[in-house]
Design an enzyme around this catalytic site. Sequence first.
Site, PDB file in Angstrom:
ATOM      1  N   LYS A 123       0.769  -1.226   0.111  1.00 39.58           N
ATOM      2  CA  LYS A 123       0.121   0.158   0.143  1.00 39.58           C
ATOM      3  C   LYS A 123       0.717   1.258   0.134  1.00 39.58           C
ATOM      4  O   LYS A 123       0.514   2.201  -0.601  1.00 39.58           O
ATOM      5  CB  LYS A 123      -0.913  -0.009   0.999  1.00 39.58           C
ATOM      6  CG  LYS A 123      -2.128  -0.985   1.108  1.00 39.58           C
ATOM      7  CD  LYS A 123      -3.168  -0.642   1.993  1.00 39.58           C
ATOM      8  CE  LYS A 123      -4.283  -1.731   1.759  1.00 39.58           C
ATOM      9  NZ  LYS A 123      -5.625  -1.293   2.577  1.00 39.58           N
ATOM     10  N   LYS A 205      -6.123 -11.856  -8.990  1.00 39.68           N
ATOM     11  CA  LYS A 205      -7.157 -12.191  -8.199  1.00 39.68           C
ATOM     12  C   LYS A 205      -8.322 -11.072  -8.585  1.00 39.68           C
ATOM     13  O   LYS A 205      -8.006  -9.727  -8.996  1.00 39.68           O
ATOM     14  CB  LYS A 205      -7.236 -11.769  -6.673  1.00 39.68           C
ATOM     15  CG  LYS A 205      -8.520 -12.181  -5.902  1.00 39.68           C
ATOM     16  CD  LYS A 205      -8.182 -12.228  -4.273  1.00 39.68           C
ATOM     17  CE  LYS A 205      -7.884 -10.998  -3.785  1.00 39.68           C
ATOM     18  NZ  LYS A 205      -8.031 -10.654  -2.484  1.00 39.68           N
ATOM     19  N   LYS A 208     -12.223  -5.210  -6.772  1.00 42.38           N
ATOM     20  CA  LYS A 208     -12.917  -3.999  -7.178  1.00 42.38           C
ATOM     21  C   LYS A 208     -12.411  -2.852  -7.150  1.00 42.38           C
ATOM     22  O   LYS A 208     -12.499  -1.850  -7.525  1.00 42.38           O
ATOM     23  CB  LYS A 208     -13.939  -3.853  -6.016  1.00 42.38           C
ATOM     24  CG  LYS A 208     -13.518  -3.663  -4.483  1.00 42.38           C
ATOM     25  CD  LYS A 208     -14.783  -3.598  -3.591  1.00 42.38           C
ATOM     26  CE  LYS A 208     -14.152  -3.585  -2.343  1.00 42.38           C
ATOM     27  NZ  LYS A 208     -15.281  -3.768  -1.363  1.00 42.38           N
TER      28      LYS A 208
END
Length: 340
Positions: A123, A205, A208
Amino acid sequence: MTFTCNMENTDKKTILSGIQPTGVSFTLGNFLGAIRCWAQMQEEYNCLTFIADLHAITIRQEPSLFRKQIFDCFTLLLACGMDPEKSALFVQSQVHAHAELAWVLGCYTQFGELSRMTQFKDKSTKYPENINSGLFTYPILQAADILLYQPHYVPVGEDQKQHLELARNIAVRFNHNHGDVFTIPAPYISKSGGKINSLADPSKKMSKSDQNINAYISILDPPEVIIKKFKRAVTDSENKIVFKDDIEKRGINNLITIYSLSTGNSISDIENEFANNGYGDFKLAVGEAVVELLRPIREKFEIYNKDKAYIQECQQKGAEKAAALAARTLRKVYRKVGLR
């Protein structure tokens, strides 16, 4: 409206699940790999399911949009089959014990442990303009989320195993110093879920947060959009509907997995059913199966969305139930460390 969620059933083990309310609605991967399983587990376990809104603010959110996302996320869980009479369904920030326990547990967590968390590194790379301390310490809040409710099991994906292991280590350390306070939770591996990959890049994967809207299926996507996305799904040049342990077959393997989970048909039955068909026919069949699978969810979501008072009542009752359970653990922790 009567709520009869009874988390005192000692014949059942307790299981805790959470999901963040950011981005688009849940993806097909979220539903098939996790949320559908959560709904099924309500008969077998004492289930607690929460919207992890405190975790989401490590990334800057637009307040009014964020409030809507939290509300929609809660509503969508109901539409997916979560029953407030069988489970404690709540919003994390409405139970203050999460933040309070996180501070105490932070004092029992080593800096080195946090520095080894791979998601902080990921992140920090993804959001270099906002590397805040919340990104670094949120595994402690995640440990508090878990340990507050003394769960026996926590469903985890591959990307969360490290965080559950940290929660277990913190619990063991605290128990060693203060006695038997926390239940040591075990990972729950679903028997019926499956890993759903991106339609545009089946090596990743389904997410969203993907910038490519054709890479994922939102469970609120209209039928025509779902069909269009499946028609564009990446496959290979072989044009045979066969499941193989081959890196080149990841695209068609992904579609076969989705079709199997959507219809209940086995992989061998699917291979036989489409033995004489090409990828175009199969992509359409997968799209149509997913449309029918998601149709009742979209319909229920629209119904619930028209009764906002009911959703707010569900949120309040769920928060009250969760807060009562969390308070027991927090009182015990405060007493053990010498706080009043």
